[in-house]
Design a protein around this motif. Structure first.
Motif, PDB file in Angstrom:
ATOM      1  N   ALA A 130      53.467  34.688   4.146  1.00 19.46           N
ATOM      2  CA  ALA A 130      52.432  33.695   4.463  1.00 19.46           C
ATOM      3  C   ALA A 130      52.853  32.814   5.634  1.00 19.46           C
ATOM      4  N   ILE A 136      49.224  31.465   7.157  1.00 15.38           N
ATOM      5  CA  ILE A 136      48.103  31.327   6.218  1.00 15.38           C
ATOM      6  C   ILE A 136      48.575  30.603   4.967  1.00 15.38           C
ATOM      7  N   PRO A 137      47.649  30.021   4.186  1.00 15.01           N
ATOM      8  CA  PRO A 137      48.050  29.323   2.956  1.00 15.01           C
ATOM      9  C   PRO A 137      48.567  30.291   1.904  1.00 15.01           C
ATOM     10  N   GLN A 138      49.311  29.759   0.960  1.00 13.42           N
ATOM     11  CA  GLN A 138      49.871  30.558  -0.114  1.00 13.42           C
ATOM     12  C   GLN A 138      49.736  29.827  -1.438  1.00 13.42           C
ATOM     13  N   VAL A 193      41.472  27.327  -2.410  1.00 10.24           N
ATOM     14  CA  VAL A 193      42.059  27.551  -1.097  1.00 10.24           C
ATOM     15  C   VAL A 193      41.160  28.497  -0.304  1.00 10.24           C
ATOM     16  N   VAL A 246      44.375  34.250   2.314  1.00  5.70           N
ATOM     17  CA  VAL A 246      45.388  33.587   1.510  1.00  5.70           C
ATOM     18  C   VAL A 246      46.373  34.626   0.978  1.00  5.70           C
TER      19      VAL A 246
END
Length: 261
Positions: free
Chosen positions: A133, A138-140, A169, A173
């Motif tokens: 990530a 990118i978000p995790q 989120v 993701v």
């Protein structure tokens, strides 16, 4: 929905052997399996596909025999599989591994959800997923026990020691999946036949846009210096008496001597 699952082929934990010279796992002649947590990730991906449509691609970085793990995932229902394999990737720690896998995911193009098992049972670091990530920006969400997707938003129940957190989120993701999330399905006969016929593409160094200094052993800031099995210690005291009353009395006396009671 484009879903990618990163899987790892690991030694069967009952057959783990360490090379005393190189301090690395001996893989030749040792039975290998799909990392159990990764099967939970594959199952979560298949459920998302069944609800929202799309495609599930499984990726593994490893030697040629890792194709067996990918074929098992295809037999479960994954749509495509890719093996990332090259001598240049050998000896990688979690940072170099995640860098290589992230490059492979970039090559796939647009991806909505990336899934990994919460950790691999051979290393137990739980680092590769979150590091992927970070490489991709990118978000995790780690330790996902339940995943729902509504449009461009994922709603995740995150498991921790005191209960669950509910996190929303945006996509894309990266999620790591825990064992309690689901029960991985068994491969069907039809799926197994399809998997056995599948030709799994192999991506090498030449197929990825990478910085070679970040690959394999030379790209790994952490290295194993020494591995050893601690000497077994015998603990406790054996109490043998003719009756339970005598045994209890002896036990209480020894606990009193040790100032435990």
């Amino acid at each position: 929905m484009e879903i990618v699952v990163c899987v790892k082929q690991v030694p069967d934990t009952t057959e783990v052997k360490i090379d005393p010279v190189t301090n690395t796992l001996i893989r030749q002649g040792v039975p290998s399996i799909v990392n159990p947590f990764d099967k939970n990730a594959v199952e979560a991906a298949l459920v998302l596909k069944e609800k929202h449509g799309g495609k599930v691609t499984v990726i593994s970085m490893g030697p040629p025999q890792a194709k067996d793990a990918l074929k098992e995932c295809l037999a479960m229902g994954a749509d495509a599989a890719i093996l990332v394999s090259d001598r240049a990737f050998g000896g990688a720690d979690t940072l170099a591994t995640s860098y290589t896998l992230a490059a492979a995911i970039k090559k796939l193009g647009t991806v909505d959800v990336i899934l990994c098992g919460k950790q691999a049972i051979d290393g137990d670091t739980a680092q590769v997923g979150p590091e992927i990530a970070e490489h991709l920006g990118i978000p995790q969400v780690t330790y996902a026990a339940k995943v729902e997707v509504d449009g461009s938003v994922a709603r995740v129940e995150r498991e921790h020691e005191e209960g669950y957190e509910v996190i929303e989120v945006g996509l894309p993701v990266m999620l790591t999946v825990v064992k309690s999330a689901n029960e991985p399905r068994y491969p069907t006969v039809k799926g197994t036949m399809r998997a056995n016929r599948a030709e799994i593409p192999v991506w090498t160094l030449a197929d990825l846009e990478v910085d070679e200094t970040k690959l394999g052993l030379k790209g790994s800031p952490t290295q194993v210096r020494k591995i050893f099995t601690p000497k077994q210690r015998t603990q406790g005291v054996l109490i043998q008496k003719d009756t339970a009353r005598e045994a209890v009395a002896e036990l209480i006396a020894k606990l009193s001597e040790a100032k435990i009671v």
